[in-house]
Design a protein around this motif. Structure first.
Motif, PDB file in Angstrom:
ATOM      1  N   LEU A 198      38.427  53.012  -5.747  1.00  0.00           N
ATOM      2  CA  LEU A 198      38.380  52.549  -4.360  1.00  0.00           C
ATOM      3  C   LEU A 198      38.482  53.704  -3.383  1.00  0.00           C
ATOM      4  CD1 LEU A 198      40.494  49.293  -4.106  1.00  0.00           C
ATOM      5  CD2 LEU A 198      38.035  49.582  -4.085  1.00  0.00           C
ATOM      6  N   HIS A 240      35.161  55.071  -3.091  1.00  0.00           N
ATOM      7  CA  HIS A 240      34.345  54.092  -2.382  1.00  0.00           C
ATOM      8  C   HIS A 240      34.612  54.171  -0.885  1.00  0.00           C
ATOM      9  CE1 HIS A 240      32.229  50.508  -1.373  1.00  0.00           C
ATOM     10  NE2 HIS A 240      33.316  49.818  -1.082  1.00  0.00           N
ATOM     11  N   GLN A 241      35.877  54.396  -0.573  1.00  0.00           N
ATOM     12  CA  GLN A 241      36.256  54.520   0.839  1.00  0.00           C
ATOM     13  C   GLN A 241      35.516  55.693   1.481  1.00  0.00           C
ATOM     14  OE1 GLN A 241      40.468  54.727   1.159  1.00  0.00           O
ATOM     15  NE2 GLN A 241      40.458  54.892   3.388  1.00  0.00           N
ATOM     16  N   ARG A 262      28.217  49.892  -2.968  1.00  0.00           N
ATOM     17  CA  ARG A 262      28.423  48.457  -3.155  1.00  0.00           C
ATOM     18  C   ARG A 262      27.426  47.893  -4.152  1.00  0.00           C
ATOM     19  NH1 ARG A 262      28.944  47.661   2.372  1.00  0.00           N
ATOM     20  NH2 ARG A 262      27.159  46.275   2.324  1.00  0.00           N
ATOM     21  N   VAL A 309      34.306  43.700  -4.339  1.00  0.00           N
ATOM     22  CA  VAL A 309      34.158  44.917  -3.536  1.00  0.00           C
ATOM     23  C   VAL A 309      32.688  45.136  -3.219  1.00  0.00           C
ATOM     24  CG1 VAL A 309      34.458  47.404  -3.557  1.00  0.00           C
ATOM     25  CG2 VAL A 309      36.241  45.936  -4.456  1.00  0.00           C
ATOM     26  N   GLY A 351      31.422  42.938  -0.501  1.00  0.00           N
ATOM     27  CA  GLY A 351      31.987  43.368   0.780  1.00  0.00           C
ATOM     28  C   GLY A 351      32.453  42.186   1.595  1.00  0.00           C
ATOM     29  N   ILE A 355      36.263  41.855  -0.317  1.00  0.00           N
ATOM     30  CA  ILE A 355      37.262  42.887  -0.598  1.00  0.00           C
ATOM     31  C   ILE A 355      38.649  42.270  -0.541  1.00  0.00           C
ATOM     32  CG2 ILE A 355      38.183  45.086   0.143  1.00  0.00           C
ATOM     33  CD1 ILE A 355      35.409  45.605   1.373  1.00  0.00           C
ATOM     34  N   SER A 376      39.003  40.432  -3.623  1.00  0.00           N
ATOM     35  CA  SER A 376      39.171  41.340  -4.745  1.00  0.00           C
ATOM     36  C   SER A 376      40.619  41.787  -4.880  1.00  0.00           C
ATOM     37  CB  SER A 376      38.320  42.568  -4.534  1.00  0.00           C
ATOM     38  OG  SER A 376      37.294  42.589  -5.435  1.00  0.00           O
ATOM     39  N   ALA A 421      40.880  45.736   3.307  1.00  0.00           N
ATOM     40  CA  ALA A 421      39.507  45.312   3.587  1.00  0.00           C
ATOM     41  C   ALA A 421      38.956  46.063   4.789  1.00  0.00           C
ATOM     42  CB  ALA A 421      39.464  43.807   3.812  1.00  0.00           C
ATOM     43  N   LEU A 452      38.053  49.616   3.926  1.00  0.00           N
ATOM     44  CA  LEU A 452      36.838  49.739   3.116  1.00  0.00           C
ATOM     45  C   LEU A 452      35.633  49.188   3.867  1.00  0.00           C
ATOM     46  CD1 LEU A 452      38.212  48.785  -0.382  1.00  0.00           C
ATOM     47  CD2 LEU A 452      37.565  51.014   0.444  1.00  0.00           C
ATOM     48  N   GLY A 456      35.240  46.335   5.255  1.00  0.00           N
ATOM     49  CA  GLY A 456      34.878  44.961   4.942  1.00  0.00           C
ATOM     50  C   GLY A 456      34.893  44.061   6.152  1.00  0.00           C
TER      51      GLY A 456
END
Lengths: 211, 661, 304, 499
Positions: free
Chosen positions: D265, D268-269, D281, D324, D327, D331, D334, D493, D496, D498
């Motif tokens: 994560l 991913h961030q 994603r 994730v 989105g 998130i 998740s 969320a 990230l 979201g």
């Protein structure tokens, strides 16, 4: 200077082919050790214009570990298990060579997509390091003996290390330490595990270890 | 509102208490008590809603919680809650008697806990006013009933049946999940703000039809029903068949209130589905030998009738034919009520038979009327009611649907309505005939004639709880049959939730009430006539000789119980007619030679959808899965190869996307 | 000027067994015999009513109930069907269904009573009865639906009076004959007449209705006979009224015409019975399905 | 300070155990240290405010705090179980249930020491805000957990250990390469390029070289994915989970996977901040679907119930990835699902431990009539199984529903259909195996003679109480989500991209 660098890179590539082509475990260990030396040379050569103490120390430690200590450990393991050769690998040696050629091509293809921002480097460096990584992976996949797999793993780590030390050196030292530390510990534990395996199974063919 | 919430609290407290009681004996008393208390509260609460108008109550709406416990009761909910509560209450009384003999070997406390949870969750489903809460209640309903189904879990077939049920209901819920997610597109899942995007209107309808239809038992989603209902203890079978499957009907009705103006083809879909379900259900019922399985299939049939009514109503709405709409929906709701009553009665009867003889196989039964007079009589009344025979309640609902179809023949509403009416009438008539065949068979073979086995011979009447609860239901069958004009007024507000209120509707309800009043009068006349004739006969016979003798049977001197017509032979002509659909299997060992030892014939009717469609699919899936299992060799080398391949594939994919962009 | 409906009911109740006499006379005529008297059925019933009862030990209350139900249903059915220009006693939209399902009730108890004896023969008859009635019921209801569509009414009396008043005559000349044909087949089937069933034989393997009542005797048999007579009366009078919807100038003439047409239908039953053989059991479903198809055709034509 | 003590205390305690070599002392150390760890985590919650400028190396943000808490809770509950377990199994010679030879277990001190190191390294993963440090910590978890898997000293568990070590090492090496790629992606920005700390990366996110960053993400995805257990990288899990002691499997599945997921994560961030969120994603979604599919295929007709649990972990990691990947509220779902899964899977593995102990078998055909022999475990086993297949009223249902919601709202109906279908298959398969285990009566032919010879033992408190706590927690989450949890899910969320 660049000629020397290119030469070192070429040697790296060649060492990989040798690794792929060797059945004797002792030779493999030696090749992996030599690789570590070549890598250190490359690292030094590519940062020659801005050499600092940190890099030099790092390289020295690397050489000490990768070229001296770890091969010794592996040698002892190999002797202890009484295995000298990888006799019937999954992928035969001539086929392995061809596969090596393919992997080399793949490495060049991949580096085509990625532009190296570091100016001082040989343009062959990126594919060479990728190739080393791929070779390591290939050996893990294509060989049966646990020791050989550990060597494959080390070759892969060599490639990663080469990449890191040449391209990511400006990061704070944690990265290098981690490489060294983890390779060291991982190989050590793998060695111990292999001892146990040989003790339990009387052989170290990992393909017998099926569930 | 207070009463309803109190009912839920009573039921859940009861569940907790009985679960704690476990194997202690008083659990079997406490369970029914809590259930009856909850039912009474619910019924009163629901009827008060009729008086006071709808209410809404939310525990934690709009907070951080995903799940907001949100109830609301409008007449539609109130109607369904009333039906549910009445039946569960009576079933609990019956269950108290029924479970007594299991007290030594089973954990009755848990059984009652699940029963009470099932009751509470059904009520929650029928009053939920939030999509997610609905789903939660819905699944709890499925789960608790699953645990009730596997009450006799030591029998492998019971566990298998439970599993089929669980899987079917789970797959169905998947459709509902998607549906509620679409309904919640606006952000909130509260039904108050449920809005269906016009483009997705039909998608929502189809999802609801599959999702709710599986629970309700529409063909071909009915497969779990004939498995699960026979496996469950009889009071649970009754609750499941009589009210739980209706939760599916409720769901469809509720969704229809959100989708706005229904489309014509929805109605057609329901009518055709109803026809298939109804005829299919009754045909398979006719071919069964297991009494409870027969009843389960008959539930499928009645759901078909309900769907016919609803479909008719929707066609009416879509063609702006208010009379047809109102009559169709009223018929649907009326049949929901009536079916709940007589089906639970029949299941109780089957349970008593099972209790008394240990067998559900009709071929082993017979002559029980003499040994279990009350059960037998009640069962006969139920059988007559389910065949829609006046003056019993089954007739009322079908009458409204028939009437709706006849009203469809008004020329200026177009041919669609008329066609729909024709289909409904022919289907209902056929179903009626088949149902009569089915239930004369069930009643006749099980209760009349001579016993076909020693178990049947030794049968005994059930205890007072069981016969008492059956007596209540029998009385309800008759009362509802005579109280048509009253019940149609009772369901009128519920119908209005769907069709909206209009002048036409009031007229229809008024006229319908009038017709039903005449039916009630005719029914009363009928009863009085029968009674009077009986008095006359008794009067005449009182002075004459009344003898007992053997059955004459064209002069057979030594009739034997084995010479009787069996259940299979009784239904054989009809089953053979519909063999193409029913696919009944016959195994014949013909007598061979000059002096044959013995011969045998066996019939067996499996569910066509299950054996021809679903089982092969599962076998195929298992085969594919087995083949893939073999791919896993256990070589580390291969595993690492997977990793490398995954790496290259993902890299390639990522950069390929980049390249093509 | 109409006479009150209960007079009609009384007449029907009294006259119903007479129809059997008519049929038998016709049959005898065809066979060149003299035949039983026209009032033979009355004699039979009266004789049976005087007898005691013998019940099988196997039987239960169900067995005793069924004759009563047949008669009660017959009486109620008579109340829903008008004769002549009269209103019927019970008439509302949808009374057709009440009629059909009341007969269903009678059949239900008869079948159960047959099964109550535990006899193989009666079980066989019961089995056949449910099979054939299952097929006859759609034919009957759909046939009436066709008429309902034609006239826009949905009660027996309503349909009949609409026919009389000439509503929906656009396609009537096609629909009505087809409907009558279909309903006539239903009549034959429901009243266990040839070619579906033979009320006279006692060969068990070929019978339907008769075999179901094998064990009934005495008063019960009398009730059953009377119930059958009422049923025949109801069906015959419906068909008669459809066939002859003419409205005459005086009530007396009207009643006479109604009676005449009723007798005509009865005679037709007798003629069919005399000139046709009983169908093979396997053929009967085809005949009844054919009737349903006829009704459906009528219905579809009526839609246009 | 608090954070350092969180890392150091277990590490020191572990060291102490290893040095002391005293079995009994170590045993008591285990619940003690984990309780202390838990209390410290609670203190973290008390003092927590989301940092506006995150520290360079070690610190807490929303995600870190959440994963730290999950780790701590899982470990705490497992440690109580482990306390009893070690005392019972201990150093006694045990007969192998499959092949019948005798083996010994690791010394208690070594085992406990490694457990505590494991806790320490997992804590480090959660509090690291530097990609390099995260990597070091993840690698350290591999190393410290290896001896745990080799608790039962016999050849099959050794084989599983070797598999775990080799596959995870290869994976983690790839993740390292990924980290280097991130560095390369940031070369040339500013004076010294970009550092691997989240702070520095997020400051310069928009200037990172996209090609290198994407390649880096793929490498990390595969690398950490091996540890998380995305298919086809999950291959070490079935063997490892079925050979390792159940509580270790519980920790690996409940805590370690979550930690590795956190590592992913983090990257991913960075991707999201660099505007490459769509790429990452979509990769998440691909792996999610593949994982779900693999899990479905292998759970069907799986006879080893511990392997079944392992594949169920693959499934749930797939679900996390899908959440994730889609989105939006996915998130949120998740994260919620991660919490639910950790609790449930730990519960299931511990219950499986009880079953294996009593029946000496992992084959579900051998295990019949649990409800009669181990009534408490049976109930917990059922609860766990229902929760893991996502049935209300358990939290898993709500979280899976939330993820479904995000799919529907994103208009991905095809994905939703695949998701629900595969979940349905898994539901069918798990229920087909679990219910006969619990409810069927034993018959002579359906189980081997060895298994029927075993008389099931009583159930001590330690073997059910922690499980009840977890069951209750999952149940409560199905009805009520505490605001602090929903706030933190929301925070993650947001971070990230979201919401």
């Amino acid at each position: 200077m660049n000629e020397w660098l290119d030469l070192a890179v070429a040697l790296l590539i060649l060492s990989n082919f040798m690794l792929v082509n060797t059945s004797r475990l002792m030779s493999c260990i030696r090749i992996v050790a030599i690789q570590a030396v070549i890598l250190s040379v490359i690292a030094l050569l590519s940062h020659l214009h801005a050499l600092d103490v940190r890099l030099v120390v790092l390289v020295i430690i690397t050489v000490a570990l990768k070229a001296l200590v770890l091969p010794q450990v592996l040698k002892r393991v190999t002797v202890g298990t009484g295995v000298e050769r990888e006799l019937s690998p999954f992928v035969g040696y001539s086929l392995s060579l061809m596969a090596g050629g393919g992997l080399l091509a793949l490495s060049f293809l991949m580096s085509h997509f990625l532009t190296v921002p570091e100016p001082g480097l040989s343009r062959f460096f990126l594919p060479a390091s990728l190739f080393t990584i791929f070779t390591g992976l290939f050996i893990i996949i294509a060989r049966k003996k646990a020791v050989t797999q550990v060597m494959g793993y080390m070759a892969m780590e060599n490639g990663i290390y080469a990449f890191g030390v040449s391209l990511a050196i400006h990061e704070p030292f944690i990265v290098e330490i981690s490489v060294l530390l983890d390779v060291f510990v991982a190989v050590l534990i793998m060695g111990v595990a292999i001892f146990h395996i040989s003790h339990e199974f009387d052989h170290i063919d990992t393909d017998q270890l099926s569930v | 509102m207070i009463l309803f919430l109190a009912a839920l609290i009573v039921l859940l407290t009861g569940a907790f208490v009985t679960a704690c009681a476990g194997r202690r004996l008083w659990a079997n008393t406490a369970g029914p008590l809590f259930s009856v208390a909850g039912s009474v509260l619910t019924v009163v609460g629901s009827l008060m809603t009729y008086e006071d108008g709808p209410w809404e109550w939310a525990l934690n709406q709009g907070g951080s919680a995903i799940l907001s416990i949100h109830f609301s009761m409008d007449p539609l909910s109130a109607f369904f809650c009333t039906v549910t509560a009445v039946i569960t209450g009576i079933a609990a009384i019956y269950g108290g008697g029924y479970l007594k003999e299991y007290a030594d070997e089973k954990n009755l406390g848990m059984a009652w806990a699940f029963f009470l949870i099932l009751s509470a969750s059904m009520l929650a489903v029928e009053t939920a006013w939030d999509g997610i809460f609905f789903l939660v209640a819905w699944e709890i309903m499925s789960l608790s009933s699953f645990f009730l189904v596997i009450f006799e879990s030591e029998k492998p077939e019971v566990l298998k049946a439970g599993w089929v049920y669980l899987v079917a209901t789970h797959f169905a819920t998947a459709f509902l999940m998607v549906m509620f997610m679409i309904l919640g597109s606006a952000g909130s899942f509260s039904f108050g703000s449920a809005a269906v995007p016009p483009a997705l209107k039909s998608v929502v309808f189809i999802l609801a039809l599959v999702g709710f239809g599986t629970k309700a038992g529409f063909s071909p989603f009915h497969v779990w029903l004939p498995e699960a209902h026979p496996a469950a203890p009889s009071h649970v079978s009754a609750v499941m068949s009589a009210v739980m499957v209706k939760a599916g009907i409720y769901g469809i009705l509720r969704i229809l209130t959100f989708t706005g103006e229904p489309l014509l083809w929805w109605g057609w879909t329901l009518v055709i589905l109803g026809a298939v379900t109804g005829i299919g259900g009754v045909l398979f019922a006719l071919a069964q030998k297991d009494l409870k399985r027969l009843l389960a299939y008959s539930t499928v049939e009645n759901i078909g009738i309900i769907a016919l009514g609803l479909g008719l109503g929707i066609v009416g709405m879509a063609t702006t034919h208010p009379v047809m709409a109102v009559l169709g929906v009223s018929g649907c709701l009326m049949h929901v009520l009536n079916h709940a009553v007589f089906k639970s009665l029949l299941f109780f009867g089957a349970g008593s038979v099972l209790h008394a003889t240990g067998s559900k196989n009709m071929e082993n039964l017979g002559g029980l009327m003499k040994r279990m007079e009350k059960t037998g009589s009640f069962f006969m009344v139920g059988a007559a009611a389910i065949c829609a025979l006046p003056p019993l309640n089954g007739f009322i609902g079908e009458f409204l649907i028939y009437l709706g179809s006849f009203k469809a023949f008004t020329v200026h509403y177009g041919t669609q309505g008329s066609l729909c009416g024709i289909l409904t009438i022919s289907t209902l008539a056929l179903i009626g005939g088949l149902a009569a065949a089915c239930f004369t068979r069930a009643g006749g073979v099980v209760f009349l004639g001579e016993p076909r086995s020693s178990e049947a011979e030794k049968a005994h009447e059930s205890n007072a709880f069981m016969t008492g609860s059956m007596a209540i239901l029998t009385a309800l069958c008759l009362a509802l049959g005579l109280a048509g004009p009253f019940t149609i007024r009772l369901i009128q507000p519920a119908v209005q939730v769907l069709t909206g209120r209009s002048h036409a509707m009031d007229t229809v309800i008024f006229e319908g009430g009038d017709y039903l009043m005449r039916i009630s009068v005719a029914g009363l006349c009928f009863l009085i006539l029968v009674l009077a004739l009986r008095l006359i006969r008794n009067r005449f016979l009182s002075g004459r000789s009344v003898e007992e003798a053997g059955t004459w049977d064209c002069g057979y001197t030594a009739p034997d119980a084995r010479m009787q017509y069996t259940a299979s032979s009784f239904s054989d002509p009809v089953v053979t007619m519909f063999q193409a659909a029913v696919r009944s299997k016959k195994q014949v060992d013909r007598p061979v030679g000059l002096f044959p030892e013995s011969g045998a014939i066996q019939t067996r009717t499996d569910d066509v959808v299950l054996t021809r469609l679903i089982s092969p699919m599962f076998v195929l899936a298992a085969g594919v899965s087995d083949r893939l299992h073999r791919m896993k060799k256990g070589y580390n080398q291969i595993y690492i190869l997977y990793i490398v391949l995954a790496l290259f594939t993902l890299l390639f994919w990522t950069f390929y996307q980049e390249y093509t962009r | 000027m109409n006479h009150p409906p209960y007079i009609h009911v009384a007449v029907s109740l009294a006259a119903a067994p007479f129809l059997f006499g008519v049929i038998n006379k016709v049959k005898a005529g065809f066979a060149g015999r003299k035949g039983p008297p026209l009032f033979q059925m009355y004699y039979d019933i009266v004789k049976l009513m005087r007898k005691g009862a013998v019940y099988s030990r196997t039987t239960t209350e169900m067995f005793r109930l069924s004759p009563l139900v047949s008669v009660a249903v017959g009486i109620l059915a008579v109340m829903t069907v008008p004769l002549g220009q009269t209103e019927s006693l019970i008439s509302f939209h949808g009374d057709i269904f009440l009629l059909a399902y009341l007969f269903g009730m009678a059949r239900f108890t008869t079948v159960l009573a047959a099964m109550d004896t535990g006899s193989a023969f009666e079980g066989m008859g019961a089995s056949r009865e449910v099979q054939f009635s299952m097929l006859a019921e759609p034919a009957f209801l759909v046939g009436l639906a066709a008429l309902s569509l034609l006239t826009g009414e949905s009660s027996v009396a309503g349909i009949l009076s609409a026919l009389r008043n000439g509503t929906g005559t656009a396609t009537g000349h096609v629909v009505i004959p087809i409907c009558v044909a279909s309903l006539f087949i239903v009549l034959l089937a429901e009243n266990s007449r040839i070619p579906v069933d033979d009320p006279n034989t006692h060969l068990e393997l070929t019978m339907i209705h008769e075999v179901m009542v094998l064990d009934h005797g005495g008063m019960d048999l009398g009730f059953i006979h009377y119930g059958s007579a009422l049923k025949l009366w109801v069906f015959a009078s419906i068909i008669a009224r459809i066939l002859v919807p003419v409205k005459m100038s005086s009530p007396m003439l009207d009643a006479a015409l109604a009676t005449a047409s009723l007798l005509a239908v009865t005679v037709a039953v007798g003629v069919v019975e005399s000139t046709m053989a009983r169908l093979r059991m396997l053929r009967v479903p085809q005949l009844l399905t054919g009737a349903t198809i006829l009704s459906l055709v009528a219905l579809i034509i009526a839609m246009r | 300070m608090l954070l350092w003590s969180l890392i150091v205390i277990p590490a020191l305690a572990g060291l102490f155990c290893l040095l002391s070599r005293s079995g009994s002392l170590s045993r008591f150390m285990l619940p003690l240290v984990s309780a202390l760890h838990f209390i410290l985590v609670v203190c973290c919650w008390m003092t927590y405010t989301c940092p506006s400028v995150p520290p360079e190396w070690i610190g807490l943000d929303d995600a870190g705090l959440l994963f730290l808490s999950v780790t701590s809770v899982t470990f705490l509950l497992t440690s109580f179980y482990a306390f009893g377990y070690i005392r019972r199994e201990g150093r006694a010679q045990t007969m192998d249930m499959e092949e019948g030879f005798f083996f010994k277990n690791s010394p208690d001190a070594v085992f406990v020491g490694c457990l505590l190191f494991f806790l320490s390294t997992m804590t480090l993963v959660t509090v690291s805000l530097h990609l390099g440090l995260v990597w070091v910590a993840v690698e350290a978890t591999t190393l410290s957990s290896t001896p745990l898997i080799y608790y039962h000293r016999h050849h099959r568990s050794l084989e599983a250990t070797w598999k775990y070590l080799l596959i995870c090492s290869v994976g983690i090496a790839l993740a390292m390469l990924g980290n280097f790629f991130v560095v390369v992606a940031g070369t040339g920005i500013g004076e010294h390029g970009v550092h691997l700390s989240l702070l520095s990366l997020s400051e310069h996110a928009d200037k990172l070289n996209p090609a290198w960053l994407k390649a880096a993400f793929v490498l990390c995805l595969v690398g950490y994915g091996t540890k998380i257990g995305f298919s086809p990288l999950h291959t070490w899990m079935p063997a490892t989970y079925s050979e390792a002691p159940s509580m270790v499997a519980a920790l690996l599945s409940g805590a370690l996977k979550a930690c590795a997921f956190l590592a992913l994560l983090r990257i991913h961030q960075v991707m999201t901040l660099a505007g490459l969120g769509a790429t990452s994603r979509s990769l998440f979604m691909v792996l999610g679907v593949v994982s779900l599919f693999t899990a479905a295929v292998f759970i069907v007709r799986q006879t080893d119930f511990k392997k079944m649990l392992a594949f169920s972990s693959v499934e749930h990691m797939g679900i996390l990835a899908l959440g994730v990947g889609v989105g939006g509220t996915g998130i949120f779902g998740s994260m919620f699902h991660m919490v639910n899964h950790s609790l449930t899977k730990t519960l299931l593995f511990l219950a499986a431990g009880n079953i294996v102990h009593s029946y000496r078998s992992r084959t579900d055909l051998d295990i019949r009539g649990l409800i009669y022999s181990l009534p408490k475990t049976a109930v917990l086993w059922i609860i766990g199984a229902l929760a893991i297949v996502g049935v209300p009223p358990f939290g898993t249902f709500l979280s899976e529903l939330t993820i479904l919601k995000s799919m529907v709202h994103a208009g991905r109906f095809g994905l939703a259909a695949v998701y629900l279908f595969l979940l349905g298959v898994i539901f069918a398969a798990i229920s087909a195996s679990v219910f006969p285990m619990v409810f069927s009566k034993r018959t002579g032919d359906s189980c081997s003679a060895a298994a029927s010879a075993v008389t099931p033992s009583e159930e001590p408190l330690w073997s059910v109480l922690p499980l009840w706590v977890m069951a209750a927690a999952v149940l409560v989450l199905g009805f009520y989500m505490p605001p602090f949890l929903s706030d933190i899910f929301h925070g993650i969320a947001v971070s990230l991209g979201g919401l």
